[in-house]
Write a protein that holds these residues in place. Structure first.
Motif, PDB file in Angstrom:
ATOM      1  N   SER A 217       9.037  -6.760   7.961  1.00  0.00           N
ATOM      2  CA  SER A 217       8.915  -6.830   6.515  1.00  0.00           C
ATOM      3  C   SER A 217       8.119  -5.650   5.973  1.00  0.00           C
ATOM      4  O   SER A 217       7.277  -5.082   6.646  1.00  0.00           O
ATOM      5  CB  SER A 217       8.244  -8.141   6.116  1.00  0.00           C
ATOM      6  OG  SER A 217       7.045  -8.316   6.794  1.00  0.00           O
ATOM      7  N   THR A 218       8.446  -5.302   4.746  1.00  0.00           N
ATOM      8  CA  THR A 218       7.786  -4.170   4.106  1.00  0.00           C
ATOM      9  C   THR A 218       6.385  -4.532   3.674  1.00  0.00           C
ATOM     10  O   THR A 218       6.176  -5.518   2.962  1.00  0.00           O
ATOM     11  CB  THR A 218       8.592  -3.740   2.868  1.00  0.00           C
ATOM     12  OG1 THR A 218       9.913  -3.434   3.285  1.00  0.00           O
ATOM     13  CG2 THR A 218       7.954  -2.534   2.220  1.00  0.00           C
ATOM     14  N   PRO A 219       5.349  -3.766   4.097  1.00  0.00           N
ATOM     15  CA  PRO A 219       3.990  -4.085   3.648  1.00  0.00           C
ATOM     16  C   PRO A 219       3.866  -3.937   2.136  1.00  0.00           C
ATOM     17  O   PRO A 219       4.524  -3.107   1.518  1.00  0.00           O
ATOM     18  CB  PRO A 219       3.128  -3.045   4.378  1.00  0.00           C
ATOM     19  CG  PRO A 219       3.958  -2.583   5.531  1.00  0.00           C
ATOM     20  CD  PRO A 219       5.374  -2.653   5.055  1.00  0.00           C
ATOM     21  N   ARG A 220       3.019  -4.743   1.562  1.00  0.00           N
ATOM     22  CA  ARG A 220       2.699  -4.636   0.146  1.00  0.00           C
ATOM     23  C   ARG A 220       1.219  -4.347   0.049  1.00  0.00           C
ATOM     24  O   ARG A 220       0.429  -4.883   0.816  1.00  0.00           O
ATOM     25  CB  ARG A 220       3.030  -5.961  -0.567  1.00  0.00           C
ATOM     26  CG  ARG A 220       2.747  -5.942  -2.058  1.00  0.00           C
ATOM     27  CD  ARG A 220       2.915  -7.341  -2.627  1.00  0.00           C
ATOM     28  NE  ARG A 220       2.740  -7.340  -4.061  1.00  0.00           N
ATOM     29  CZ  ARG A 220       1.567  -7.364  -4.679  1.00  0.00           C
ATOM     30  NH1 ARG A 220       0.457  -7.366  -3.975  1.00  0.00           N
ATOM     31  NH2 ARG A 220       1.505  -7.381  -5.999  1.00  0.00           N
ATOM     32  N   PRO A 221       0.796  -3.522  -0.868  1.00  0.00           N
ATOM     33  CA  PRO A 221      -0.643  -3.282  -1.008  1.00  0.00           C
ATOM     34  C   PRO A 221      -1.394  -4.592  -1.154  1.00  0.00           C
ATOM     35  O   PRO A 221      -0.993  -5.472  -1.910  1.00  0.00           O
ATOM     36  CB  PRO A 221      -0.733  -2.442  -2.284  1.00  0.00           C
ATOM     37  CG  PRO A 221       0.584  -1.765  -2.374  1.00  0.00           C
ATOM     38  CD  PRO A 221       1.587  -2.744  -1.828  1.00  0.00           C
ATOM     39  N   SER A 222      -2.488  -4.735  -0.443  1.00  0.00           N
ATOM     40  CA  SER A 222      -3.276  -5.964  -0.490  1.00  0.00           C
ATOM     41  C   SER A 222      -4.626  -5.655  -1.100  1.00  0.00           C
ATOM     42  O   SER A 222      -4.876  -4.566  -1.594  1.00  0.00           O
ATOM     43  CB  SER A 222      -3.441  -6.527   0.923  1.00  0.00           C
ATOM     44  OG  SER A 222      -4.252  -5.667   1.692  1.00  0.00           O
ATOM     45  N   SER A 223      -5.510  -6.636  -1.013  1.00  0.00           N
ATOM     46  CA  SER A 223      -6.816  -6.468  -1.639  1.00  0.00           C
ATOM     47  C   SER A 223      -7.800  -5.743  -0.734  1.00  0.00           C
ATOM     48  O   SER A 223      -8.975  -5.674  -1.030  1.00  0.00           O
ATOM     49  CB  SER A 223      -7.379  -7.856  -2.001  1.00  0.00           C
ATOM     50  OG  SER A 223      -7.452  -8.661  -0.840  1.00  0.00           O
TER      51      SER A 223
ATOM     52  N   LEU B  75      -5.952 -10.432   1.154  1.00  0.00           N
ATOM     53  CA  LEU B  75      -4.599 -10.874   1.451  1.00  0.00           C
ATOM     54  C   LEU B  75      -3.801  -9.724   2.040  1.00  0.00           C
ATOM     55  O   LEU B  75      -3.746  -8.633   1.449  1.00  0.00           O
ATOM     56  CB  LEU B  75      -3.902 -11.367   0.182  1.00  0.00           C
ATOM     57  CG  LEU B  75      -4.580 -12.510  -0.595  1.00  0.00           C
ATOM     58  CD1 LEU B  75      -3.726 -12.894  -1.796  1.00  0.00           C
ATOM     59  CD2 LEU B  75      -4.823 -13.716   0.300  1.00  0.00           C
ATOM     60  N   LEU B  76      -3.162  -9.964   3.180  1.00  0.00           N
ATOM     61  CA  LEU B  76      -2.189  -9.031   3.744  1.00  0.00           C
ATOM     62  C   LEU B  76      -0.820  -9.623   3.457  1.00  0.00           C
ATOM     63  O   LEU B  76      -0.425 -10.620   4.065  1.00  0.00           O
ATOM     64  CB  LEU B  76      -2.407  -8.849   5.244  1.00  0.00           C
ATOM     65  CG  LEU B  76      -3.813  -8.415   5.689  1.00  0.00           C
ATOM     66  CD1 LEU B  76      -3.824  -8.140   7.187  1.00  0.00           C
ATOM     67  CD2 LEU B  76      -4.284  -7.191   4.919  1.00  0.00           C
ATOM     68  N   VAL B  77      -0.111  -9.037   2.493  1.00  0.00           N
ATOM     69  CA  VAL B  77       1.091  -9.636   1.924  1.00  0.00           C
ATOM     70  C   VAL B  77       2.334  -9.043   2.566  1.00  0.00           C
ATOM     71  O   VAL B  77       2.461  -7.820   2.690  1.00  0.00           O
ATOM     72  CB  VAL B  77       1.135  -9.415   0.400  1.00  0.00           C
ATOM     73  CG1 VAL B  77       2.376 -10.060  -0.197  1.00  0.00           C
ATOM     74  CG2 VAL B  77      -0.125  -9.976  -0.252  1.00  0.00           C
ATOM     75  N   ARG B  78       3.267  -9.912   2.937  1.00  0.00           N
ATOM     76  CA  ARG B  78       4.548  -9.494   3.484  1.00  0.00           C
ATOM     77  C   ARG B  78       5.682 -10.181   2.737  1.00  0.00           C
ATOM     78  O   ARG B  78       5.637 -11.380   2.454  1.00  0.00           O
ATOM     79  CB  ARG B  78       4.644  -9.803   4.985  1.00  0.00           C
ATOM     80  CG  ARG B  78       3.596  -9.064   5.840  1.00  0.00           C
ATOM     81  CD  ARG B  78       3.820  -7.550   5.777  1.00  0.00           C
ATOM     82  NE  ARG B  78       2.860  -6.813   6.585  1.00  0.00           N
ATOM     83  CZ  ARG B  78       1.704  -6.336   6.151  1.00  0.00           C
ATOM     84  NH1 ARG B  78       1.340  -6.557   4.883  1.00  0.00           N
ATOM     85  NH2 ARG B  78       0.911  -5.642   6.947  1.00  0.00           N
ATOM     86  N   ASP B  79       6.704  -9.409   2.412  1.00  0.00           N
ATOM     87  CA  ASP B  79       7.894  -9.890   1.708  1.00  0.00           C
ATOM     88  C   ASP B  79       8.872 -10.476   2.725  1.00  0.00           C
ATOM     89  O   ASP B  79       9.336  -9.771   3.620  1.00  0.00           O
ATOM     90  CB  ASP B  79       8.530  -8.709   0.957  1.00  0.00           C
ATOM     91  CG  ASP B  79       9.869  -9.046   0.332  1.00  0.00           C
ATOM     92  OD1 ASP B  79      10.175 -10.253   0.188  1.00  0.00           O
ATOM     93  OD2 ASP B  79      10.612  -8.099  -0.004  1.00  0.00           O
ATOM     94  N   THR B  80       9.213 -11.752   2.575  1.00  0.00           N
ATOM     95  CA  THR B  80      10.161 -12.385   3.498  1.00  0.00           C
ATOM     96  C   THR B  80      11.611 -12.207   3.073  1.00  0.00           C
ATOM     97  O   THR B  80      12.513 -12.336   3.902  1.00  0.00           O
ATOM     98  CB  THR B  80       9.878 -13.892   3.609  1.00  0.00           C
ATOM     99  OG1 THR B  80      10.145 -14.515   2.344  1.00  0.00           O
ATOM    100  CG2 THR B  80       8.440 -14.150   4.031  1.00  0.00           C
ATOM    101  N   ALA B  81      11.854 -11.963   1.784  1.00  0.00           N
ATOM    102  CA  ALA B  81      13.222 -11.812   1.257  1.00  0.00           C
ATOM    103  C   ALA B  81      14.111 -12.990   1.653  1.00  0.00           C
ATOM    104  O   ALA B  81      15.315 -12.830   1.821  1.00  0.00           O
ATOM    105  CB  ALA B  81      13.836 -10.497   1.722  1.00  0.00           C
ATOM    106  N   ALA B  82      13.515 -14.169   1.822  1.00  0.00           N
ATOM    107  CA  ALA B  82      14.245 -15.392   2.199  1.00  0.00           C
ATOM    108  C   ALA B  82      14.915 -15.290   3.554  1.00  0.00           C
ATOM    109  O   ALA B  82      15.876 -16.003   3.828  1.00  0.00           O
ATOM    110  CB  ALA B  82      15.263 -15.773   1.123  1.00  0.00           C
TER     111      ALA B  82
END
Length: 370
Positions: free
Chosen positions: A2-8, A62-69
């Motif tokens: 999954s593509t990383p998303r900027p976290s806090s 938070l280390l956020v990951r996109d699951t895209a379902a």
């Protein structure tokens, strides 16, 4: 992956923060709007926790990951996040994805607090690692079935797509309605055009059509077709999965999207804490927060309370699920073993059935509260 998303914070735990891995659908074919609201709730709660001193002086991140379902993408993200040192996992909206997350988290010994996926069997076998905030599907959908019966509907049609979640919903409705003289006929949207589906509604004499399908396709074309068919002016359109909750529904359907009852997991009236959080969520989202945003906020509230008592220890978090009691945005939260779920479950969050008011489709009416 999954593509990383900027976290806090930084992308690898360095001891300065307490990292939580977050799984949310942020791209298609995932329900992006639900993912955006869920993430807004999670991030707003992290801001609240850190403003109050964090966890023993350490900020949550938070280390956020996109699951895209995508269940495979989600499982790979769990492996990645475990390697990054997260103390727990949180989030997810889609039930089939949450099942993959729960299975992989359990295998890795990683606690997982599921925010918003309702499928009863979240795991194949009972586990102590997984807890869930949203109600089991059978709980909410039985309430919806009682609402239909109370409104005089006995001949129910459901438009369906292939999915474990939709199949479970159809089964719950059928089993609950049958003892009361109700019948459920399934209409396969893969085989029927919206116009053909309208013809089937007439043929079966259905008084209600439930949308057990994704949005915007094929839900939006189906609603348009039924609303514009003069033979079906008295047919109730319902959406137990909550599609009308989000602004996209109103934007795409306008007035035709009103009066479509759906399940939402909110009390009839929020208390002071809920109102405070609602205002913060509205500011962050630029629109009214959905119940999914409140689920996100409550997820971090629970995890923060657990972490304050156990510290950032995975086994300690797992042991704390049945002991934690915390005031969430929608009421006091504690976990029990609800029959048939196999996980620690908040039994139960408030449940209501609402719709968009035909006189003012930007506003909701509460039709039933359980």
């Amino acid at each position: 992956m999954s593509t990383p998303r900027p976290s806090s914070g930084a992308e690898r735990a360095d001891g300065a923060s307490v990292p939580i891995g977050v799984l949310v659908p942020l791209s298609r074919p995932g329900w992006v709007e639900a993912g955006r609201h869920l993430l807004a709730g999670l991030e707003t709660a992290v801001r609240d926790v850190n403003a109050a001193g964090g966890i023993a002086g350490r900020p949550l991140e938070l280390l956020v990951r996109d699951t895209a379902a995508d269940p495979k993408r989600a499982a790979a993200a769990v492996d990645e996040l475990a390697g990054l040192g997260v103390v727990a996992l949180a989030g997810e909206y889609h039930s089939v994805v949450a099942r993959a997350v729960a299975a992989r988290a359990d295998a890795l010994g990683l606690p997982y607090l599921c925010s918003s996926a309702v499928l009863d069997a979240l795991t194949d076998e009972p586990t102590d690692r997984v807890a869930r905030l949203c109600p089991a599907q059978s709980h909410g959908w039985r309430i919806y079935a009682d609402f239909l019966l109370g409104a005089g509907h006995r001949r129910i049609a459901v438009s369906t797509q292939p999915s474990v979640y939709w199949a479970a919903g159809a089964r719950i409705l059928r089993e609950h309605l049958a003892p009361h003289g109700g019948t459920v006929v399934e209409l396969d949207t893969g085989a029927l055009s919206p116009a053909d589906l309208c013809g089937e509604l007439v043929r079966h004499g259905a008084t209600a059509l439930l949308l057990l399908v994704g949005t915007p396709e094929p839900a939006v074309p189906i609603v348009r077709a039924v609303r514009r068919d003069q033979r079906l002016t008295e047919v109730l359109i319902g959406a137990p999965a909550g599609q009308p909750e989000f602004a996209e529904w109103r934007a795409l359907l306008g007035d035709e999207g009103a009066a479509v009852p759906f399940l939402r997991y909110l009390p009839e009236h929020l208390g002071p804490e809920g109102e405070r959080v609602a205002a913060a969520l509205r500011e962050r989202l630029g629109e009214a927060p959905s119940f999914v945003a409140f689920e996100g906020h409550d997820t971090v509230t629970v995890l923060a309370e657990v972490l304050r008592s156990t510290g950032p220890d995975r086994d300690g978090i797992t042991a704390a699920w049945p002991k934690v009691t915390v005031q969430g945005t929608r009421g006091p939260i504690h976990f029990t073993r609800a029959p048939g779920t196999g996980v620690w479950q908040w039994a139960w969050p408030p449940v209501q059935i609402a719709d968009r008011d035909p006189a003012a489709p930007d506003h909701f009416r509460v039709l039933h509260t359980a």
